[in-house]
Design a protein around this motif. Structure first.
Motif, PDB file in Angstrom:
ATOM      1  N   ARG A 557     -39.695  14.958  17.060  1.00 28.57           N
ATOM      2  CA  ARG A 557     -40.924  14.306  16.572  1.00 28.57           C
ATOM      3  C   ARG A 557     -41.155  14.746  15.124  1.00 28.57           C
ATOM      4  N   PRO A 558     -40.323  14.329  14.206  1.00 29.25           N
ATOM      5  CA  PRO A 558     -40.424  14.845  12.832  1.00 29.25           C
ATOM      6  C   PRO A 558     -41.742  14.516  12.148  1.00 29.25           C
ATOM      7  N   ASN A 559     -42.364  13.362  12.463  1.00 32.99           N
ATOM      8  CA  ASN A 559     -43.569  12.955  11.747  1.00 32.99           C
ATOM      9  C   ASN A 559     -44.785  13.793  12.117  1.00 32.99           C
ATOM     10  N   PHE A 560     -44.689  14.582  13.163  1.00 31.69           N
ATOM     11  CA  PHE A 560     -45.823  15.413  13.571  1.00 31.69           C
ATOM     12  C   PHE A 560     -45.860  16.755  12.825  1.00 31.69           C
ATOM     13  N   PHE A 561     -44.960  16.930  11.894  1.00 27.41           N
ATOM     14  CA  PHE A 561     -44.898  18.178  11.119  1.00 27.41           C
ATOM     15  C   PHE A 561     -45.117  17.835   9.660  1.00 27.41           C
ATOM     16  N   ILE A 562     -45.987  18.577   9.039  1.00 28.30           N
ATOM     17  CA  ILE A 562     -46.551  18.188   7.750  1.00 28.30           C
ATOM     18  C   ILE A 562     -45.503  18.054   6.661  1.00 28.30           C
ATOM     19  N   GLU A 563     -44.420  18.862   6.734  1.00 27.49           N
ATOM     20  CA  GLU A 563     -43.424  18.783   5.664  1.00 27.49           C
ATOM     21  C   GLU A 563     -42.660  17.467   5.684  1.00 27.49           C
ATOM     22  N   ASN A 564     -42.752  16.714   6.812  1.00 20.60           N
ATOM     23  CA  ASN A 564     -42.045  15.440   6.918  1.00 20.60           C
ATOM     24  C   ASN A 564     -42.982  14.240   6.755  1.00 20.60           C
ATOM     25  N   GLN A 565     -44.260  14.491   6.524  1.00 24.85           N
ATOM     26  CA  GLN A 565     -45.244  13.411   6.384  1.00 24.85           C
ATOM     27  C   GLN A 565     -45.295  12.977   4.925  1.00 24.85           C
ATOM     28  N   MET A 566     -44.452  11.997   4.601  1.00 23.09           N
ATOM     29  CA  MET A 566     -44.288  11.577   3.212  1.00 23.09           C
ATOM     30  C   MET A 566     -45.432  10.688   2.713  1.00 23.09           C
ATOM     31  N   HIS A 567     -46.065   9.931   3.626  1.00 21.74           N
ATOM     32  CA  HIS A 567     -47.049   8.940   3.197  1.00 21.74           C
ATOM     33  C   HIS A 567     -48.470   9.430   3.383  1.00 21.74           C
TER      34      HIS A 567
END
Length: 730
Positions: A557-567
């Motif tokens: 679930r990469p999008n649930f971790f802040i370093e992967n939240q690009m937008h």
């Protein structure tokens, strides 16, 4: 290779049972016995007396030749002469005796004269008073004088001396008696001042008689003096049994035991074997080999000592049982393999070239044991191999042990162990082998020069080559065998870690493609952890590779971790706190599952499992409290376990530090250092470092390393002026 690994796993499980452990040591003992027995077995000689020796035969050991010793002792006793003691007081006694005889004769003369004078005076007085007639006083007769003289002497003297002696003495005047006394006493002193044995008494008497023969005395007195002198001369030298026995004892004690020395030539090639040589061969045990069990017993005792030392080492080893059994199996394989190379090298002795034992790669076994198991055990291994080598290379030397080869193997093995660095071991193996070769060379020169041996230039060159071959060969064999042991026993080696650090590894590509922010975060944490681990002496390469994979679970679930939240969109804004916490915590569990699925080394799996320990998700926990939810703290903690190794502890701190520093808008050295120390203090207070062996001094070193690394990353930069672009018209 996987089949071999599975096979070793089964053997390790069997070694947990006492029976199979004993069986394992028994097998090693059988290998040791079979390897060395032929070298300690007495040489069997098929010879008989009065035959010609086909070869030169030397004594295998030092043995006392009791028969020859006793023969030599008896010869020494036979040469000891009887001790005779001179009784000097006998001369004085005999002189006193003879003097007393002459003195008695003079005393008799004086008494007779005095008596006659007194009688004459009494007679003269009577004559004057009475008639006036002259009355003649008669002297005593010879017999009466002799009787008076004898009365003054002992009965024994009167019996031993002839009557002529007493007559001559009473006839002589006092002056003649004095002269005779002096001459006789002098003669007695002259004769008895010398030793007179029982056999020499008569000769001594004759010597005295010759001395008095021309004395200026009348014949009767001279004869009397001679008889008295002969009577006085007696034996003055007597046998002294005590002194004689003491002298014999001293002579016997001074006789050294006759020994047949180790290496001594008993019979030379081509010589006739006489009874004496045959007896010596029998004495040193070269003829009675059928009944000689001593070498067998000695070898069994030696093997028992070796195995007992190894067993005790593993018995007191403070590690998990699984690791202990793995180390025991690994040691057994290394030891047997090294022993086999040692035996094969010893077979080259058939070429009769001195120093063939120096070819053995003595440092190999010690270096393998140090890298794979422990340095202390490696030293023990070198000592054991030195003992075995001194037995195996005993051909052509006197005795059972070749101490020169034993010392060489010991020094070479210890050199390889000591020069092998703890860090980056594989890259240091060749260097350690080269340094061991130098030690080999100096050891060989020492062994050559100490006995003042004479060697040719060719022999010096040969020994230089053997020293280099042994040292470099040890390094090459170690590097060649190390991967086999690492693969067979699942050991995480340096090469394996380098392979796992390759960006093309499927899991690293997975992180890079599916969670690029996590990948960058992992690389940053790796830099921090690597430097810190190197600073405290831990495995920096293991820490770096572990960091690369520690957040692999975030790829679920990469999008649930802040370093992967690009937008800028955060899915947690739409989720309850407990759901968000479960998703964050699950990345540890998911990461362990993924790593196990890809058969990653257990050390990497443990790092992924332990890097958060049982820390609290403070953000969601406090958010839930603010929302008024009824929450339990344990629901917001990671499942753990806590960090068990230095590497896991350092990675956990580095993970928190990197995320916290990255969140700072304008990080300065002061704020970075304050943040690092706060995070470490929070970990200590929360007990997250209680189960690893990090010391407070090492924690301080880790903090300093983090600060230095982060200051290098977030250093201030100059602001470049904006460059206006000019429109170029074509």
């Amino acid at each position: 290779m996987k089949k071999i690994q599975q096979y070793f796993i089964h053997i390790k499980k069997l070694l947990n049972l006492t029976f199979f452990r004993v069986l394992f040591f028994f097998v090693i003992g059988i290998v040791l016995f079979g390897t060395m027995y032929n070298n300690v077995k007495p040489e069997k000689l098929d010879i008989s007396p009065l035959t010609v020796a086909e070869k030169t035969i030397r004594s295998p050991g030092t043995v006392e030749d009791k028969e020859s010793t006793e023969k030599k002792r008896q010869e020494a006793l036979d040469q000891v002469q009887d001790v005779y003691t001179l009784k000097k007081e006998y001369s004085s006694n005999q002189v006193d005796l003879i003097s007393s005889i002459f003195d008695s004769a003079i005393e008799v003369n004086n008494e007779i004269k005095a008596a006659i004078k007194k009688k004459n005076e009494e007679t003269s007085t009577d004559n004057d008073n009475d008639t006036g007639e002259q009355i003649e006083v008669t002297e005593p007769s010879i017999d009466e004088e002799v009787t008076i003289l004898k009365s003054k002497l002992t009965e024994q003297l009167t019996k031993d001396l002839s009557g002529q002696v007493f007559i001559a003495l009473v006839h002589a005047s006092n002056e003649e008696l004095s002269i005779a006394k002096d001459l006789t006493v002098t003669a007695i002193n002259n004769v008895m001042s010398k030793r007179i044995s029982a056999d020499d008494v008569e000769n001594a008497k004759k010597n005295l008689e010759e001395e008095l023969k021309f004395a200026p005395l009348n014949s009767d007195l001279k004869n009397a003096s001679i008889e008295l002198g002969r009577y006085a001369v007696i034996q003055n030298e007597f046998y002294d049994p005590t002194a004689t026995e003491e002298l014999r004892k001293q002579a016997a004690d001074n006789v050294e035991s006759v020994k047949i020395l180790q290496g001594q030539i008993i019979i030379e090639e081509g010589k006739l074997i006489r009874q004496e040589e045959y007896r010596q061969l029998e004495l040193v045990g070269l003829l009675d080999t059928e009944k000689s069990f001593k070498p067998l017993i000695g070898l069994i005792i030696l093997i028992t000592i070796i195995l007992s030392a190894v067993y005790y080492y593993f018995y007191q080893m403070k590690t998990e049982p699984e690791k202990r059994q793995a180390n025991l199996l690994m040691f057994g394989i290394i030891f047997i393999l090294t022993l086999a190379i040692l035996k094969i090298t010893s077979m080259l002795q058939i070429f009769n070239y001195s120093g063939i034992g120096y070819l053995f790669p003595a440092a190999m076994g010690g270096m393998l044991v140090k890298i794979l198991i422990d340095e202390k055990l490696a030293i023990h291994t070198s000592i054991i191999l030195a003992v075995c080598g001194s037995v195996l290379f005993n051909e052509g030397v006197s005795g059972t042990l070749n101490f020169s080869v034993g010392i060489y193997i010991l020094f070479s093995g210890l050199a390889g162990i000591l020069f092998l660095s703890e860090q980056n071991q594989r890259s240091k193996i060749l260097q350690a082998g080269s340094l061991a070769a130098i030690v080999n060379l100096f050891t060989i020169w020492t062994l050559m020069f100490l006995p003042n041996g004479q060697f040719t230039g060719l022999e010096y060159g040969y020994h230089i080559l053997t020293a280099i071959f042994s040292g470099i060969g040890s390094a090459v064999l170690t590097m060649g065998l190390l991967p086999l042991f690492e693969a067979s026993f699942g050991i995480l080696s340096t090469m394996k870690l380098i392979e796992l650090s390759n960006p093309n590894h499927p899991l690293l590509r997975k992180i890079l493609m599916e969670a690029p922010g996590t990948y960058h975060h992992s690389v940053m944490v790796a830099n921090l952890a690597d430097a810190a681990c190197e600073a405290i002496g831990a495995n920096g390469l293991l820490a770096r590779v572990g960091c690369y994979y520690h957040d692999i679970g975030k790829t679920r679930r990469p999008n649930f971790f802040i370093e992967n939240q690009m937008h800028g969109e955060n899915p947690h804004d739409r989720l309850p706190c407990d759901k968000s916490a479960n998703i964050i915590i699950s990345h540890v569990i998911d990461g362990v599952e993924i790593l196990k699925k890809y058969h990653m080394p257990k050390e990497i799996i443990h790092i992924a499992e332990q890097h958060h320990g049982t820390t609290l998700l403070k953000f969601f926990y406090h958010k839930a409290l603010q929302n008024g939810e009824n929450v339990k703290e344990e629901d917001y903690r990671y499942p753990g376990p806590k960090a068990q190794t230095k590497e896991s502890a350092v990675i956990g701190i580095a993970d928190s530090v990197e995320a916290a520093v990255r969140s700072l808008r304008q990080p300065t050295p002061e704020t970075i250092e304050s943040l690092v120390r706060d995070i470490i203090a929070d970990r200590l207070q929360d007990g997250q470092l209680n189960e690893c062996d990090l010391t407070l001094k090492e924690i301080e070193t880790v903090a300093h390393s983090f600060c230095e690394t982060l200051k290098g990353i977030f250093h201030s930069r100059i602001e470049y002026p904006e460059i206006k672009k000019k429109v170029v018209q074509i």
